[in-house]
Design an enzyme around this catalytic site. Structure first.
Site, PDB file in Angstrom:
ATOM      1  CD  GLU A   3      -3.055  -0.349   0.000  1.00  0.00           C
ATOM      2  OE1 GLU A   3      -2.922   0.332  -0.884  1.00  0.00           O
ATOM      3  OE2 GLU A   3      -4.456  -0.500   0.372  1.00  0.00           O
ATOM      4  CB  THR A  46      -4.679  10.700  -2.919  1.00  0.00           C
ATOM      5  OG1 THR A  46      -5.061   9.693  -3.472  1.00  0.00           O
ATOM      6  CG2 THR A  46      -4.646  10.238  -1.272  1.00  0.00           C
TER       7      THR A  46
END
Lengths: 308, 308
Positions: A128, A181
């Site tokens: 991640e 993001t």
């Protein structure tokens, strides 16, 4: 077992009152990955379809997660990995997590399961970092473990897995837009009111109680996010309309999936999920943005082998 | 049934991660109340022992709670109520709530139970206004219902009752000092960090999961309050020492009971609770303040008739 095929499902993280904590695993929508033992040592990505992703292992989410696992074992063969992306990147339903989870699950199977699924979460989190810049388990935990997961701590990793009530279904509407993001983060307020913090706390407590007791009314009352959704929803065109359409048609709750742009609803029974999906589509169609919609049971198994 | 005797137990509210939400019911410590039908109509408080409280029904916590119930029924007799306080006012273990809960429970029994215990919480809350200036159910809910209660909403009242794991015990150390409600409120910060809000949310979610699964490790990890205790603890002499003594001796968690000054610890098994109680006493004795200590099972029944 020299070649195996893995299904790594989509997931919903940041589930309303469980912002940064609570996720669930979807069924029927996910990536496929193939793993093969090879005589050439080391890990190689031999094929990627469905997305434009790097073949260099160190720059690839699945590659980095896989390496984290392989660093902990001693093997005398190499591994080839194929990644077949069905989940669109940046959709808010855990595309990068599926890659990371699928990678560690597949390699673990190939090695004869030296690690438990919970242990695999630690490796998948390393992947991640490539996608989001930080180790987080919001999506990899439900992707690997299935059901609902509550990640309550990272040092060490604390994951609570909770079965889903059997009649629970999820609807996900994925608008074909990008939410950056950086924008998702920028709209968050670093300070919140004590009152809202308490409300959120009570709602997650109620939601967890609702899961354990299959109390759909309690689940519905608890599915509210007062800390984040009020700010993030403005990044998603039509969000309020879609959410209201879901609620007016009997959804238990609705909110932003992950950091968006996908919008989810939870429903009791498949028939209601189908009705809610139609209502969400209709409400979203005003935006003229293309989209796709999924209806899914809660996937209790998580990442799994494809045996056929 | 012309005369009945009621036991209204002590309670712990603001249980760590469940600030303003979560309470539990203690056993073996509580008020006693007697109720009698009388020919003279209306409600009369005929005897009060153990505390200096008003006999005027409208100024008395138990009286106001009782009237809230009596306003909803039509009866052709009067009621006499005796209040025998064993719980000290301002101790932080729900003294006023016991009066309110005992009053509505007793009268409901005398009337042949027209209301459920959950419905009685609404009436008991009215009594709390006399004691604290606001309707809240943090203590009256566990006092009436027993076990753990999570109060997640007030319009309408939402109370979730959760059974306690069978080996769970509570220790309460009550320092004989007064912490003013105004001081307890004044130290709270109206704003908290999003990070802490998320931590608290996850901890309550974990705690609730721990209760449903009797997972004592999870209960222990979750019993933390990052929103309120860091500020309120300074109002209680010796708090850190007592809490640390509890944790070092194996308590699952420890914190401020209600708005203080009582300090509680939760323990697995009675033997550990006894050990923890001794350690807490020892740690507190440095303050030279007098105190008392209680060890209690979690009371699953709540307010009840005394039949002997």
């Amino acid at each position: 077992m020299n070649e195996i095929k893995v299904f790594a499902p989509a997931t919903i993280a940041n589930l309303n009152c469980g912002f940064d904590l609570l996720g669930l695993c979807l069924d029927g929508i996910g990536d496929e990955m193939i793993f093969r033992k090879s005589s050439e040592k080391g890990l190689q990505i031999t094929k990627i379809s469905g997305a434009n992703l790097p073949y260099e292992v160190e720059n690839n989410v699945a590659g980095v997660a896989a390496l984290a696992l392989l660093n902990e074992v001693d093997i005398d063969f190499g591994i080839e990995m194929e990644i077949h992306k069905k989940l669109k990147l940046g959709s808010g339903i855990g595309s990068s997590s599926a890659s990371a989870a699928g990678a560690v699950f597949g390699i673990n199977e190939l090695l004869g399961k030296p690690f438990t699924k919970k242990e695999l979460v630690n490796f998948a989190m390393k992947g991640e970092v490539v996608a989001s810049g930080s180790e987080h388990a919001d999506n990899v935990a439900p992707c690997l473990l299935g059901g609902f997961t509550l990640v309550t701590g990272y040092n060490p990793l604390e994951v609570i897995r909770i079965d889903a009530p059997k009649d629970l279904f999820a609807v996900v509407l994925h608008p074909h837009i990008e939410v950056k993001t950086s924008d998702s983060r920028a709209v968050l307020k670093p300070e919140v009111s004590l009152k809202n913090a308490i409300t959120q706390t009570g709602n997650l407590g109620g939601f967890v109680a609702g899961l354990y007791t299959s109390d759909y009314d309690l689940i519905s009352r608890s599915l509210k996010d007062v800390l984040v959704e009020p700010y993030r929803k403005h990044l998603i065109p039509g969000f309020d309309k879609v959410k209201n359409a879901a609620l007016e048609n009997g959804a238990l709750g609705s909110g932003i999936s992950g950091a968006g742009p996908s919008i989810f609803a939870l429903c009791k029974q498949k028939e209601n999920a189908q009705k809610v999906a139609i209502a969400m589509e209709k409400a979203f169609s005003d935006t003229k943005i293309s989209y796709d919609v999924h209806i899914s049971e809660i996937n209790e198994e998580g990442t799994k082998l494809i045996t056929n």
